[in-house]
Design a protein around this motif. Structure first.
Motif, PDB file in Angstrom:
ATOM      1  N   ALA A 124      20.342  17.331  80.232  1.00 26.39           N
ATOM      2  CA  ALA A 124      21.616  18.005  79.995  1.00 26.39           C
ATOM      3  C   ALA A 124      22.704  17.581  80.964  1.00 26.39           C
ATOM      4  N   SER A 125      22.366  16.772  81.944  1.00 25.60           N
ATOM      5  CA  SER A 125      23.352  16.402  82.957  1.00 25.60           C
ATOM      6  C   SER A 125      24.485  15.583  82.351  1.00 25.60           C
ATOM      7  N   PRO A 126      25.705  15.697  82.870  1.00 30.33           N
ATOM      8  CA  PRO A 126      26.842  14.955  82.319  1.00 30.33           C
ATOM      9  C   PRO A 126      26.621  13.447  82.275  1.00 30.33           C
ATOM     10  N   ALA A 127      25.962  12.906  83.287  1.00 30.65           N
ATOM     11  CA  ALA A 127      25.748  11.454  83.320  1.00 30.65           C
ATOM     12  C   ALA A 127      24.860  10.993  82.167  1.00 30.65           C
ATOM     13  N   VAL A 128      23.753  11.713  81.950  1.00 28.07           N
ATOM     14  CA  VAL A 128      22.846  11.334  80.864  1.00 28.07           C
ATOM     15  C   VAL A 128      23.514  11.535  79.517  1.00 28.07           C
ATOM     16  N   ARG A 129      24.217  12.679  79.341  1.00 22.82           N
ATOM     17  CA  ARG A 129      24.891  12.910  78.061  1.00 22.82           C
ATOM     18  C   ARG A 129      25.917  11.818  77.778  1.00 22.82           C
ATOM     19  N   GLU A 130      26.658  11.416  78.795  1.00 24.08           N
ATOM     20  CA  GLU A 130      27.648  10.353  78.607  1.00 24.08           C
ATOM     21  C   GLU A 130      26.967   9.034  78.276  1.00 24.08           C
ATOM     22  N   ASN A 131      25.874   8.724  78.965  1.00 25.11           N
ATOM     23  CA  ASN A 131      25.158   7.478  78.677  1.00 25.11           C
ATOM     24  C   ASN A 131      24.644   7.452  77.239  1.00 25.11           C
ATOM     25  N   VAL A 132      24.110   8.575  76.779  1.00 26.32           N
ATOM     26  CA  VAL A 132      23.611   8.650  75.403  1.00 26.32           C
ATOM     27  C   VAL A 132      24.746   8.424  74.418  1.00 26.32           C
ATOM     28  N   GLU A 133      25.889   9.059  74.639  1.00 30.83           N
ATOM     29  CA  GLU A 133      27.018   8.908  73.721  1.00 30.83           C
ATOM     30  C   GLU A 133      27.503   7.465  73.677  1.00 30.83           C
ATOM     31  N   VAL A 134      27.588   6.833  74.822  1.00 30.64           N
ATOM     32  CA  VAL A 134      28.045   5.434  74.874  1.00 30.64           C
ATOM     33  C   VAL A 134      27.058   4.525  74.140  1.00 30.64           C
ATOM     34  N   LEU A 135      25.777   4.735  74.366  1.00 28.45           N
ATOM     35  CA  LEU A 135      24.774   3.894  73.719  1.00 28.45           C
ATOM     36  C   LEU A 135      24.756   4.109  72.206  1.00 28.45           C
ATOM     37  N   LEU A 136      24.970   5.345  71.758  1.00 23.77           N
ATOM     38  CA  LEU A 136      25.082   5.593  70.322  1.00 23.77           C
ATOM     39  C   LEU A 136      26.258   4.821  69.733  1.00 23.77           C
ATOM     40  N   GLU A 137      27.392   4.821  70.427  1.00 31.26           N
ATOM     41  CA  GLU A 137      28.563   4.090  69.956  1.00 31.26           C
ATOM     42  C   GLU A 137      28.294   2.589  69.895  1.00 31.26           C
ATOM     43  N   ARG A 138      27.420   2.103  70.757  1.00 31.44           N
ATOM     44  CA  ARG A 138      27.097   0.665  70.778  1.00 31.44           C
ATOM     45  C   ARG A 138      26.051   0.283  69.734  1.00 31.44           C
ATOM     46  N   GLY A 139      25.517   1.248  69.013  1.00 24.50           N
ATOM     47  CA  GLY A 139      24.581   0.933  67.948  1.00 24.50           C
ATOM     48  C   GLY A 139      23.130   1.155  68.275  1.00 24.50           C
ATOM     49  N   PHE A 140      22.827   1.709  69.437  1.00 22.98           N
ATOM     50  CA  PHE A 140      21.442   2.051  69.752  1.00 22.98           C
ATOM     51  C   PHE A 140      21.052   3.302  68.946  1.00 22.98           C
ATOM     52  N   THR A 141      19.781   3.417  68.622  1.00 25.21           N
ATOM     53  CA  THR A 141      19.274   4.565  67.873  1.00 25.21           C
ATOM     54  C   THR A 141      18.407   5.416  68.786  1.00 25.21           C
ATOM     55  N   PHE A 142      18.552   6.740  68.647  1.00 22.12           N
ATOM     56  CA  PHE A 142      17.782   7.673  69.471  1.00 22.12           C
ATOM     57  C   PHE A 142      16.880   8.533  68.600  1.00 22.12           C
ATOM     58  N   VAL A 143      15.712   8.872  69.117  1.00 19.10           N
ATOM     59  CA  VAL A 143      14.890   9.960  68.594  1.00 19.10           C
ATOM     60  C   VAL A 143      14.936  11.038  69.665  1.00 19.10           C
ATOM     61  N   ASP A 144      15.651  12.109  69.375  1.00 18.53           N
ATOM     62  CA  ASP A 144      15.877  13.148  70.380  1.00 18.53           C
ATOM     63  C   ASP A 144      14.566  13.766  70.834  1.00 18.53           C
ATOM     64  N   PRO A 145      14.513  14.185  72.096  1.00 19.57           N
ATOM     65  CA  PRO A 145      13.286  14.821  72.589  1.00 19.57           C
ATOM     66  C   PRO A 145      13.064  16.177  71.941  1.00 19.57           C
ATOM     67  N   ASP A 146      11.812  16.610  71.929  1.00 20.62           N
ATOM     68  CA  ASP A 146      11.461  17.921  71.415  1.00 20.62           C
ATOM     69  C   ASP A 146      11.660  18.977  72.498  1.00 20.62           C
ATOM     70  N   GLU A 147      11.671  20.230  72.071  1.00 22.04           N
ATOM     71  CA  GLU A 147      11.721  21.339  73.019  1.00 22.04           C
ATOM     72  C   GLU A 147      10.320  21.878  73.239  1.00 22.04           C
ATOM     73  N   GLY A 148      10.097  22.404  74.440  1.00 23.61           N
ATOM     74  CA  GLY A 148       8.801  22.985  74.744  1.00 23.61           C
ATOM     75  C   GLY A 148       8.580  23.065  76.231  1.00 23.61           C
ATOM     76  N   GLU A 149       7.353  23.365  76.624  1.00 24.56           N
ATOM     77  CA  GLU A 149       7.027  23.441  78.044  1.00 24.56           C
ATOM     78  C   GLU A 149       6.870  22.034  78.595  1.00 24.56           C
ATOM     79  N   LEU A 150       7.573  21.755  79.693  1.00 24.02           N
ATOM     80  CA  LEU A 150       7.546  20.428  80.304  1.00 24.02           C
ATOM     81  C   LEU A 150       6.544  20.407  81.457  1.00 24.02           C
ATOM     82  N   ALA A 151       6.253  19.191  81.927  1.00 27.88           N
ATOM     83  CA  ALA A 151       5.264  19.043  82.993  1.00 27.88           C
ATOM     84  C   ALA A 151       5.702  19.770  84.259  1.00 27.88           C
ATOM     85  N   CYS A 152       7.021  19.898  84.472  1.00 24.57           N
ATOM     86  CA  CYS A 152       7.525  20.567  85.667  1.00 24.57           C
ATOM     87  C   CYS A 152       7.432  22.081  85.572  1.00 24.57           C
ATOM     88  N   GLY A 153       7.030  22.587  84.394  1.00 23.31           N
ATOM     89  CA  GLY A 153       6.871  24.021  84.225  1.00 23.31           C
ATOM     90  C   GLY A 153       8.024  24.702  83.522  1.00 23.31           C
TER      91      GLY A 153
END
Length: 400
Positions: A131-160
């Motif tokens: 959710a950090s601004p840097a990652v969100r911005e990177n994702v948006e830029v890469l989408l504009e460049r034609g990269f394809t994403f499979v968004d992560p799922d929600e759930g319990e993560l390894a960090c708890g």
């Protein structure tokens, strides 16, 4: 032939706890016919060993930018050129930032820069990082460049923590790989598919239905999505999960299906009715359970409205394809139905056979077209039949 037969996929595995799921991804890709070559980053190797991935992929695992595949081939250029698809799973925040910034300081990031193949990114990280601004911005830029994403799922993560960030399910990643590697003969087209049975209530606990499993209709929807269409699936009560990467509308009765299909069809280029819609329904459903002791052995039935006939009367320019599940006189019944309902094509199969049709994963059909021609499709998996039907429909009615 499986969907990914003959395709070469380069899988990049970066350093996150989800790296262990790369084993599942390799197995699934190979099961679908793909050749898989793995690039394992230095941090990825802290979570999973090269030997494990080499055993599963049946190919050497690449880790070093300066390794040579042969004496005359530079490693990163050879991998970049041989790939039909570059898949990075898991994709960490670090690799997303490097790709966005054009940094090529290891084998994986260099292959990304050097490949002309589509790149599929499956992020996995802590929810706060995602959710950090840097990652969100990177994702948006890469989408504009034609990269394809499979968004992560929600759930319990390894960090708890609980939230978005888990690596997407393996089937979701592999299905997007199939989509990216399938020719786009339906690109820009909007398709509506009706699938499954309907259930017509007699009382709160009983209903009339049929033996349709919905498998053929779902296969038609999935094939259309892989061919590049924007797909809306209208599904009656089936036990099948909603297909990935499309809109699915769940309905129960013929009346509900009529409304949902009719609304979706208004903007559609093609409508395929593979649904086994009830021809009759009880005139009225009893508000309470009918007791056996008081039942008079009569149920008054009235006809349901014919969805395909309704669409055929106001079809405009859309392509209409129907299905005919027959037990006798396949050609006569199917062709008469096609003409009566003003269809472009009808897909007919013999449901009296136990090896195809209702509930089976296979089918054998004959496609009749409004111009008087026909196409025989020998027994095959329903997804293969669906692909063949779409190819034939596109050649005749939806040229690219």
């Amino acid at each position: 032939m499986t969907m990914l037969s003959g395709k070469e996929i380069v899988l990049g595995v970066t350093g996150g706890i989800a790296a262990y799921k790369a084993c599942e991804i390799v197995r699934a890709l190979r099961k679908d016919g793909a050749g898989v070559r793995v690039i394992l980053t230095a941090s990825g190797a802290r979570f999973i060993t090269p030997l494990t991935l080499q055993t599963l992929s049946k190919n050497p695992v690449f880790t070093d930018l300066f390794d040579l595949i042969t004496e005359s081939e530079i490693g990163h250029i050879s991998l970049a050129q041989r790939a039909n698809l570059l898949l990075i799973a898991p994709a960490t925040a670090n690799i997303l930032g490097k790709i966005r910034g054009g940094i090529a300081d290891d084998l994986l990031s260099t292959v990304v820069m050097a490949t002309s193949a589509p790149v599929l990114l499956a992020p996995a990280m802590n929810s706060q990082m995602y959710a950090s601004p840097a990652v969100r911005e990177n994702v948006e830029v890469l989408l504009e460049r034609g990269f394809t994403f499979v968004d992560p799922d929600e759930g319990e993560l390894a960090c708890g923590t609980v939230g978005p960030g888990r690596l997407a399910d393996t089937e979701k990643i592999v299905e997007m790989a199939r989509i990216l590697l399938t020719e786009k003969i339906l690109a820009g087209k909007r398709v509506v598919v009706g699938a499954g049975p309907t259930a017509e209530d007699i009382d709160p606990v009983r209903y009339l239905t049929n033996r349709s499993s919905g498998k053929m209709g779902f296969a038609m929807a999935v094939a259309a999505r892989r061919f590049g269409a924007d797909v809306t699936l209208v599904a009656g009560p089936t036990r099948l999960p909603d297909p990935l990467f499309m809109k699915t509308i769940r309905v129960r009765s013929a009346e509900e299906m009529l409304g949902a299909v009719g609304t979706a069809a208004e903007a559609a280029d093609a409508v395929v009715m593979a649904a086994a819609v009830a021809d009759f329904r009880p005139e009225s459903a009893a508000p309470l359970k009918i007791k056996k002791e008081t039942f008079d052995r009569r149920i008054s039935l009235v006809p349901t409205e014919d969805i395909l006939s309704s669409l055929g009367r106001s079809r405009g320019s859309r392509v209409l394809v129907g299905f005919a599940a027959e037990t006798n006189d396949l050609e006569g019944n199917a062709v008469e139905k096609m003409r009566r309902k003003n269809l472009d094509a009808i897909v007919a199969n013999d449901v009296s056979r136990t090896d195809i049709g209702f509930g089976s994963d296979s089918n054998e059909v004959r496609v009749y077209f409004s111009d008087g021609t026909a196409l025989d499709l020998a027994m095959a998996a329903k997804d293969a039949i669906a692909s063949a039907v779409w190819r034939a429909v596109c050649r005749k009615f939806l040229p690219g």
